[in-house]
Design a protein around this motif. Structure first.
Motif: not given
Length: 328
Positions: A247-253, A236-244, A204-207
């Motif tokens: 969490w989403n930067r780590a996904v892309r990496a 919202p930081q766990r959603r794809r929309l917030l690419r930066h 349970f975290h905010n990403g």
């Protein structure tokens, strides 16, 4: 429905008081009005597992969910920690960190909270829930990350960790412990210069936290875990929309690998750490979770021990763990 206004009238002031208390402890730490606790109860070791006379393969810090109230207690009575120690004798395991107290002060050791535990036990859980949201709040997050990161670094040094030794540090965060684990990574990198591996269990975290200093994050999850799913809805930081977002930067990496532990639930008789719920192969949910954590750590050790190419970077993790990288 007629009881709802009364319930709101009672819980409203309680939640407000809890929110203020959660922030007050962090401000007390930040202002230096109180020094964080550094010593454990007499006779309690700073780590268990491999013989302290020799270096372990890795240090594992277990950050429990919101039920954590003492140095010793955990959601499952310590069974997961015991299973990890029994299954991986090469690890040195720390389970005493207080993830919901910037002052490293267990709730159960405070006189007022001890009274509440016997009379209004729900408040203990509400307090820790509020601490998670303080840790996730952008206004307080850097302070909270530094406070708990400093606590973890101190406990690791007391357990024998030598900064700059290159021995991996594994942070295993269950439920809200994932928010704390991810947030503490930057401070641990600063203080210990340690290779960091993160494992979230029903996290349970905010990403929002930066994962730059983390070598890899393994997400242990289940389709039956509604509570983890809630965090992907409310943050919202766990959603794809917030690419930066972090969490989403780590996904892309390519830093995040998902491991499915279906049909486990977050809590209850079929939870990740249930010793009674059985799988078709005869293992309990607890046994499978411990096996997965151990396999992830051993695979990581094997991968990082391999030579690193200047052009291709570090090798991919390998081992007996079924997982898939998150790709977007």
């Amino acid at each position: 429905m007629t009881d709802f206004p009364l319930l709101a009238l009672v819980l409203g002031p309680v939640l407000l008081a809890e929110a203020l208390l959660a922030r007050h402890e962090l401000m007390t730490y930040t202002a230096g009005w109180r020094t964080p606790a550094t010593d454990l109860p007499e006779g309690m070791p700073y780590a268990r597992g491999v013989d302290p006379g020799g270096p372990p393969d890795a240090y594992l810090v277990y950050l429990d969910g919101i039920g954590k109230r003492r140095f010793r207690d955990t959601r499952d009575g310590g069974r997961l920690v015991e299973a990890l120690i029994a299954g991986a004798p090469e690890l040195r395991v720390l389970g005493q960190v207080q993830p919901y107290s910037p002052l490293a002060d267990p709730l159960a050791d405070r006189p007022v909270w001890e009274w509440l535990r016997h009379h209004i036990g729900l408040l203990l859980f509400l307090h820790n829930v509020m601490q998670i949201f303080v840790a996730a709040d952008h206004r307080y997050r850097p302070l909270y990350n530094r406070a708990v990161g400093d606590q973890i670094a101190h406990q690791l040094r007391r357990a024998g960790y030598l900064p700059g030794s290159g021995i991996p540090v594994v942070l295993l965060g269950y439920s809200g412990g994932a928010q704390v684990a991810i947030g503490a990574a930057g401070e641990l990198n600063t203080q210990l210069r340690a290779p960091l591996l993160l494992i979230t269990l029903g996290g349970f975290h905010n990403g929002a936290n930066d994962l730059t200093h983390v070598q890899h994050l393994h997400q242990l999850t289940s389709a039956g875990d509604r509570i983890e799913r809630v965090s992907t809805w409310i943050f919202p930081q766990r959603r794809r929309l917030l690419r930066h977002s972090g969490w989403n930067r780590a996904v892309r990496a390519g830093k995040i690998t998902v491991h499915r532990l279906d049909p486990a639930t977050h809590v209850g008789p079929r939870s990740y750490i249930s010793p009674e719920a059985l799988l078709p192969d005869g293992r309990s949910h607890l046994g499978r979770t411990a096996d997965t954590v151990i396999a992830v750590i051993r695979a990581h050790r094997g991968a990082t021990a391999a030579p690193v190419s200047a052009t291709t970077g570090p090798p991919a993790l390998a081992g007996p763990v079924a997982g898939h990288r998150v790709r977007r």
